[in-house]
Design a protein around this motif. Structure first.
Motif, mmCIF file in Angstrom:
data_model
loop_
_atom_site.group_PDB
_atom_site.id
_atom_site.type_symbol
_atom_site.label_atom_id
_atom_site.label_comp_id
_atom_site.label_asym_id
_atom_site.label_seq_id
_atom_site.Cartn_x
_atom_site.Cartn_y
_atom_site.Cartn_z
ATOM 1 N N PRO A 96 2.094 13.319 10.447
ATOM 2 C CA PRO A 96 2.394 12.811 11.658
ATOM 3 C C PRO A 96 3.392 11.389 11.819
ATOM 4 O O PRO A 96 3.576 11.028 10.565
ATOM 5 C CB PRO A 96 1.006 12.206 12.270
ATOM 6 N N ALA A 97 3.957 11.042 12.703
ATOM 7 C CA ALA A 97 4.577 10.202 12.773
ATOM 8 C C ALA A 97 4.242 8.775 12.301
ATOM 9 O O ALA A 97 2.984 8.464 12.276
ATOM 10 C CB ALA A 97 4.899 9.671 14.295
ATOM 11 N N PRO A 98 4.951 8.066 11.319
ATOM 12 C CA PRO A 98 4.572 7.118 10.624
ATOM 13 C C PRO A 98 4.166 5.786 11.426
ATOM 14 O O PRO A 98 4.860 5.719 12.613
ATOM 15 C CB PRO A 98 5.667 6.805 9.517
ATOM 16 N N ASP A 99 3.351 4.988 10.972
ATOM 17 C CA ASP A 99 3.018 3.861 11.691
ATOM 18 C C ASP A 99 4.272 2.607 11.568
ATOM 19 O O ASP A 99 4.549 1.992 12.611
ATOM 20 C CB ASP A 99 2.055 2.893 10.995
ATOM 21 N N LEU A 100 5.126 2.922 10.577
ATOM 22 C CA LEU A 100 6.120 1.976 10.291
ATOM 23 C C LEU A 100 7.368 2.711 9.851
ATOM 24 O O LEU A 100 7.253 3.751 8.909
ATOM 25 C CB LEU A 100 5.783 0.984 9.212
ATOM 26 N N LYS A 117 -1.199 -3.089 13.559
ATOM 27 C CA LYS A 117 -1.098 -3.420 12.250
ATOM 28 C C LYS A 117 0.460 -3.680 11.501
ATOM 29 O O LYS A 117 0.682 -4.405 10.696
ATOM 30 C CB LYS A 117 -2.221 -2.485 11.406
ATOM 31 N N ALA A 118 1.277 -2.345 12.080
ATOM 32 C CA ALA A 118 2.413 -2.318 11.266
ATOM 33 C C ALA A 118 3.380 -3.541 12.011
ATOM 34 O O ALA A 118 4.116 -3.838 11.262
ATOM 35 C CB ALA A 118 3.217 -0.966 11.764
ATOM 36 N N ARG A 119 3.204 -3.858 13.092
ATOM 37 C CA ARG A 119 4.011 -4.759 13.695
ATOM 38 C C ARG A 119 3.699 -6.292 13.109
ATOM 39 O O ARG A 119 4.535 -7.133 12.643
ATOM 40 C CB ARG A 119 3.644 -5.155 15.197
ATOM 41 N N SER A 120 2.449 -6.536 12.862
ATOM 42 C CA SER A 120 2.000 -7.653 12.171
ATOM 43 C C SER A 120 2.343 -7.864 10.683
ATOM 44 O O SER A 120 2.865 -8.972 10.235
ATOM 45 C CB SER A 120 0.356 -7.617 12.036
ATOM 46 N N LEU A 121 2.451 -6.624 10.019
ATOM 47 C CA LEU A 121 3.022 -6.505 8.598
ATOM 48 C C LEU A 121 4.622 -6.951 8.662
ATOM 49 O O LEU A 121 4.909 -7.666 7.751
ATOM 50 C CB LEU A 121 2.813 -5.219 8.182
ATOM 51 N N LEU A 122 5.346 -6.683 9.624
ATOM 52 C CA LEU A 122 6.719 -6.919 9.848
ATOM 53 C C LEU A 122 7.014 -8.078 9.987
ATOM 54 O O LEU A 122 7.709 -8.906 9.112
ATOM 55 C CB LEU A 122 7.288 -5.957 10.780
ATOM 56 N N VAL A 123 6.283 -8.943 10.743
ATOM 57 C CA VAL A 123 6.217 -10.340 10.805
ATOM 58 C C VAL A 123 5.832 -10.983 9.912
ATOM 59 O O VAL A 123 6.549 -12.058 9.587
ATOM 60 C CB VAL A 123 5.426 -10.749 12.252
ATOM 61 N N VAL A 150 11.148 -3.019 -0.126
ATOM 62 C CA VAL A 150 10.281 -2.657 -1.172
ATOM 63 C C VAL A 150 9.043 -3.321 -0.952
ATOM 64 O O VAL A 150 7.818 -2.993 -1.240
ATOM 65 C CB VAL A 150 11.036 -3.088 -2.412
ATOM 66 N N ARG A 151 9.091 -4.681 -0.654
ATOM 67 C CA ARG A 151 7.778 -5.674 -0.361
ATOM 68 C C ARG A 151 7.185 -5.034 0.711
ATOM 69 O O ARG A 151 5.553 -4.978 0.547
ATOM 70 C CB ARG A 151 8.122 -7.093 -0.224
ATOM 71 N N SER A 152 7.737 -4.803 1.774
ATOM 72 C CA SER A 152 6.818 -4.284 2.977
ATOM 73 C C SER A 152 6.479 -3.010 2.674
ATOM 74 O O SER A 152 5.085 -2.754 3.174
ATOM 75 C CB SER A 152 8.002 -4.043 4.231
ATOM 76 N N THR A 159 -2.316 -1.200 2.221
ATOM 77 C CA THR A 159 -3.461 -1.683 3.509
ATOM 78 C C THR A 159 -3.439 -0.417 4.511
ATOM 79 O O THR A 159 -3.957 -0.659 5.506
ATOM 80 C CB THR A 159 -2.681 -2.772 4.338
ATOM 81 N N GLY A 160 -3.114 0.794 4.002
ATOM 82 C CA GLY A 160 -3.414 2.135 4.840
ATOM 83 C C GLY A 160 -2.479 2.321 6.036
ATOM 84 O O GLY A 160 -2.548 2.827 6.995
#
Length: 200
Positions: A96-100, A117-123, A150-152, A159-160
């Motif tokens: 399916p479409a990826p979260d990020l 969760k993906a938005r929080s990870l980017l921030v 790479v880090r993100s 974190t799934g």
């Protein structure tokens, strides 16, 4: 400089599902290692590119994994952003479409997030929300862009959060020419020091 030219070894994929390996330093025995894993050497715009034609995700994952582990015996400066090698038996097909999602367009990078969760990870990794709803990295130097992805991506997998990286290369013929000369051979022993790579 292109992001492809930063690490000693860059593993990527094109939009038409070719997996490719670029060596930015000469590594003793790498040609044999890659060809035995199923890759074919091809000259593209003056650079040697090792290509694996489109195949099943499981097959690409296996062949790229064999190549990656062999190359890691010589250098840990390896980055794998190939979509074609992301295979896990527990994941549904089609995915399916990826979260990020990270998208390279030339020398620029944008990211989109479908979940909180993906938005929080980017921030957390310094990305900033722009007016059009995409996220932009804090710095624009190619090495900083590559490090941020790479880090993100590593954080996302841990974190799934499902993630996809689009390199913006439609076919093998669109792989850009090198922007720096190839270095002398890497010594035969194992590398010292950390690198940037995805764990299989």
């Amino acid at each position: 400089m292109s992001i492809l030219d930063i690490p000693d070894v860059f593993i990527g994929s094109t939009d038409d599902e070719h997996t490719f390996v670029i060596l930015n330093r000469r590594i003793r025995g790498a040609d044999r290692l890659l060809t035995e894993a199923g890759f074919t050497a091809r000259k593209v715009h003056g650079r040697t590119v090792y290509l694996l034609p489109p195949s099943s995700p499981e097959d690409a994952h296996e062949k790229a994994g064999v190549a990656m582990y062999g190359l890691l015996a010589h250098t840990h400066d390896l980055v794998d952003l190939a979509l074609t090698t992301r295979w896990a038996p527990q994941e549904p097909t089609p995915t399916p479409a990826p979260d990020l999602r990270f998208m390279f367009t030339g020398s620029s990078l944008t990211a989109t997030a479908l979940t909180e969760k993906a938005r929080s990870l980017l921030v957390q990794h310094g990305f900033v929300l722009s007016a059009d709803g995409t996220y932009e990295p804090p710095r624009t130097e190619e090495s900083s862009l590559l490090s941020a992805v790479v880090r993100s991506e590593t954080h996302a997998y841990a974190t799934g959060v499902t993630v996809r990286v689009d390199l913006g290369i439609p076919t093998p013929g669109a792989i850009p020419p090198p922007t720096r000369p190839t270095s002398p051979p890497v010594p035969g022993g194992p590398a010292t020091g950390p690198g940037q790579h995805r764990t299989r």
